[in-house]
Design a protein around this motif. Structure first.
Motif: not given
Length: 85
Positions: A6-9, A16-20, A26-28, A45-48
């Motif tokens: 998954v690439i999120i930009i 908030k939508n992109l953080i969700n 991550k859950k998956k 950036s803390k999630l990638g």
């Protein structure tokens, strides 16, 4: 699906939508790449697994560099099939 990337930009990394979406990935247990700008320690950036950050506060610069990143990946994929990249 398992094995997907998954690439999120997000220029700010604060949407908030992109953080969700990142939290869902991550859950998956999907591999997550983030492309952000503005603040280096933004929430997205803390999630990638891989985080590409552009040191700028200008949307046009951030988005242009994000486009270069993405086109480089596509060129590398196509290059392996079509030509020496």
């Amino acid at each position: 699906d398992k094995g997907d990337i998954v690439i999120i930009i997000s220029s700010s990394g604060k949407s908030k939508n992109l953080i969700n979406a990142a939290k869902f990935a991550k859950k998956k247990k999907l591999f997550l790449i983030t492309l952000t700008g503005f603040s280096k320690n933004n929430p997205l950036s803390k999630l990638g697994n891989i985080n590409l950050w552009v040191n700028s506060k200008a949307y046009n610069i951030i988005e242009t560099i994000h486009q270069i990143y993405l086109l480089s990946v596509v060129d590398d994929i196509i290059g392996k099939m079509e030509y020496s990249s």
